[in-house]
Design an enzyme around this catalytic site. Structure first.
Site, PDB file in Angstrom:
ATOM      1  N   GLY A 171     -27.907-101.327 -43.324  1.00 33.71           N
ATOM      2  CA  GLY A 171     -28.714-102.109 -44.255  1.00 33.71           C
ATOM      3  C   GLY A 171     -30.129-101.576 -44.303  1.00 33.71           C
ATOM      4  O   GLY A 171     -30.556-100.829 -43.409  1.00 33.71           O
ATOM      5  N   HIS A 207     -23.706 -92.670 -39.800  1.00 33.94           N
ATOM      6  CA  HIS A 207     -22.709 -93.258 -40.702  1.00 33.94           C
ATOM      7  C   HIS A 207     -21.400 -92.467 -40.630  1.00 33.94           C
ATOM      8  O   HIS A 207     -21.294 -91.374 -41.207  1.00 33.94           O
ATOM      9  CB  HIS A 207     -23.236 -93.268 -42.138  1.00 33.94           C
ATOM     10  CG  HIS A 207     -24.327 -94.256 -42.364  1.00 33.94           C
ATOM     11  ND1 HIS A 207     -24.086 -95.571 -42.702  1.00 33.94           N
ATOM     12  CD2 HIS A 207     -25.679 -94.125 -42.289  1.00 33.94           C
ATOM     13  CE1 HIS A 207     -25.239 -96.209 -42.823  1.00 33.94           C
ATOM     14  NE2 HIS A 207     -26.225 -95.359 -42.578  1.00 33.94           N
ATOM     15  N   ASP A 219      -4.871-103.316 -64.707  1.00 31.47           N
ATOM     16  CA  ASP A 219      -5.069-104.488 -63.850  1.00 31.47           C
ATOM     17  C   ASP A 219      -4.242-105.686 -64.310  1.00 31.47           C
ATOM     18  O   ASP A 219      -3.520-106.299 -63.524  1.00 31.47           O
ATOM     19  CB  ASP A 219      -6.551-104.864 -63.800  1.00 31.47           C
ATOM     20  CG  ASP A 219      -7.429-103.699 -63.425  1.00 31.47           C
ATOM     21  OD1 ASP A 219      -6.913-102.778 -62.746  1.00 31.47           O
ATOM     22  OD2 ASP A 219      -8.609-103.690 -63.806  1.00 31.47           O
ATOM     23  N   LYS A 253      -9.268-100.005 -57.298  1.00 32.38           N
ATOM     24  CA  LYS A 253      -8.495 -99.546 -58.458  1.00 32.38           C
ATOM     25  C   LYS A 253      -7.345 -98.628 -58.080  1.00 32.38           C
ATOM     26  O   LYS A 253      -6.223 -98.791 -58.582  1.00 32.38           O
ATOM     27  CB  LYS A 253      -9.423 -98.829 -59.441  1.00 32.38           C
ATOM     28  CG  LYS A 253      -8.784 -98.541 -60.788  1.00 32.38           C
ATOM     29  CD  LYS A 253      -8.721 -99.799 -61.605  1.00 32.38           C
ATOM     30  CE  LYS A 253      -8.229 -99.542 -63.017  1.00 32.38           C
ATOM     31  NZ  LYS A 253      -8.375-100.720 -63.880  1.00 32.38           N
TER      32      LYS A 253
END
Length: 514
Positions: free
Chosen positions: A57, A171, A229, A370
């Site tokens: 963050g 990360h 979808d 997706k």
């Protein structure tokens, strides 16, 4: 049923990479969800949480209003991994000290790891990682030890082996950390003891059971557009409850060329699903007259969709549920459900819905990205012609006409968009591109056509590549394809004399123009 599925919980502290952490976990066939930092601890227990990840963050833990979580999260007996800010928060909450670093560290760094630590098992002694921090650890809490360092960061990773608490200053979820996938796999497999058994077939079984429990003997209507979808949503729900489902295909006047015929033939003829076709073009265009603000467009369309469904459902008797093809990125982008994350825009499936409506929502895809929906569709036996369709926004062409929606503007855009798709398919690129489409701009430019001066519309062409729609890069289309698209639009679409190509990425731009 919900409690049986192993889940990794990601607490989002506002990192741009939070969604990427989720993608990496799911790639290992482990289910995960993103939650706000203030999630109740009982919720974590009830979802069969096998591990907790505290995201990065932009804040510093010593800031006055820095986001935080319940300190007792570390006493649940559930393994915890803090990444960047998440690691610093772990240190801060457990009695250590974090302060501003003398040397900030951004970009690639060479890290030396303790290979004896379970989270680094199988890694080489040194590896490249991606750093992005301006704070450092000056004092570790009791029970913790350093398990990695760089030349600038003496405490680059930590562990408390007894409590299964780990922290990474870098990360692991980004491609710039080559061994990051292995680190994540070690955490969710060796430390959290996940089974790596979350597949699309398991998702189908889970969803069918959940839909049956939610619906019972009641009736469901589904918003069907013919896109990936809504098609997967309809087939999945039909598999669960059969003829209790009725699909409404609403022609809102904002559809692509020949869309109505294709959808009706496919779902009535092939899938044998109850399908009611509703021609509401005049109704929607009247509501949208003179509306130029994109958020207002989305909300008007979302609200009107619900009103149409309520009216049509009333003709079928008592209907309790509305099914929608809402996806996980829709939820993330539409609502600040994740604490510090910022709302980007309203999706008509989420933020565009009115607060009061007669239906309860069924959204069986709202946990999926997706590409996962495409996998699910193939598992359900849906044809590749539907599954491979590029995404189309819920508000349709309304958000691809910049400015007011007029019948003549819709005609121009439909014809131009059809040409873009035809040329992309002809070049064999359609399935390789995430999205390609035309946008009608609110300006006119001077041109010369047939030795005469013209003052006509400008069409922008957009083609982007993406994995899940959260980030995207513009496609370097061959000049020959761009030339064919431009030439055809200008020659075949009356009212256009200029075509431009959008070469911006997401971020900072969005995929759609509105």
């Amino acid at each position: 049923m919900e409690s049986l599925r192993e889940t990794i919980a990601i607490l989002d502290f506002g990192s741009q990479y939070t969604k990427l952490i989720a993608r990496r976990i799911r790639e290992h066939k482990v289910y995960c969800e993103i939650y706000p930092p203030n999630i109740a601890l009982n919720k974590l227990k009830n979802i069969n949480c096998k591990g907790i990840i505290l995201s990065g963050g932009p804040a510093s833990v010593y800031d006055k209003n820095a986001p935080s979580c319940d300190k007792n999260i570390f006493d649940l007996g559930i393994p915890v991994l803090g990444i960047c800010y998440g690691m610093q928060l772990t240190i801060h909450l457990l009695g250590g000290k974090v302060e501003r670093a003398q040397k900030h560290e951004y970009g690639l760094a060479k890290i030396k790891v303790d290979q004896k630590s379970g989270i680094f098992e199988g890694l080489h002694g040194q590896t490249d990682v991606w750093m992005s921090h301006g704070d450092s650890i000056s004092h570790l809490p009791d029970g913790f030890k350093t398990i990695a360092e760089t030349s600038n960061t003496p405490v680059a990773a930590i562990e408390n082996e007894d409590k299964n608490i780990y922290g990474l200053q870098f990360h692991p979820e980004v491609v710039h950390t080559p061994q990051g996938r292995k680190i994540i796999e070690n955490f969710i497999g060796k430390i959290c003891k996940c089974s790596f058994n979350w597949t699309m077939q398991s998702y189908i079984n889970h969803s069918i059971q959940k839909i049956k429990e939610q619906v019972g003997s009641k009736k469901v209507v589904c918003a069907l557009s013919g896109g990936v979808d809504s098609s997967v949503t309809a087939v999945l729900i039909h598999l669960a409850i059969g003829n209790q489902l009725t699909c409404f295909f609403v022609n809102n006047g904002l559809l692509r060329k020949n869309e109505v015929e294709k959808v009706v033939n496919t779902f009535r003829g092939h899938f044998r699903i109850n399908l009611d076709y509703i021609d509401a073009e005049d109704r929607f265009l009247k509501k949208l007259k003179n509306i130029t603000d994109p958020e207002k467009k989305r909300k008007i369309i979302g609200r009107e969709f619900i009103r149409v469904f309520e009216e049509e459902a009333g003709k079928l008797g008592k209907i309790d549920f509305l099914a929608q093809g809402t996806l996980y990125p829709d939820v993330i982008e539409s609502v600040s459900v994740n604490g510090p994350s910022v709302k980007i825009k309203s999706h008509h499936n989420v933020g565009g819905l009115p607060k009061k409506m007669k239906f309860k929502l069924i959204e069986p895809l709202r946990e999926l990205f997706k590409d996962e929906v495409r996998l699910l569709g193939r598992e359900l036996g849906i044809s590749d012609e539907i599954i491979s369709r590029q995404p189309f926004p819920g508000p349709g062409l309304a958000v691809r006409i910049i400015g007011p929606i007029r019948p003549e503007s819709l005609h121009i855009l439909r014809e131009a968009d059809a040409i873009v798709i035809e040329e992309i398919k002809k070049a064999g690129l359609y399935s390789k591109i995430w999205q390609s489409f035309a946008v009608l701009l609110p300006i006119k430019t001077v041109g010369v056509m047939g030795d005469a001066r013209t003052y006509e519309n400008v069409v922008a062409v957009r083609a982007v590549q993406s994995e899940d729609g959260m980030t995207a890069d513009w496609v370097k289309l061959p000049h020959e394809i761009l030339q064919n698209i431009s030439s055809r639009i200008i020659n075949e679409v009356k009212g256009v004399n200029r075509v431009v190509y959008d070469i911006s990425s997401k971020p900072p731009s969005t995929i759609e123009w509105e």
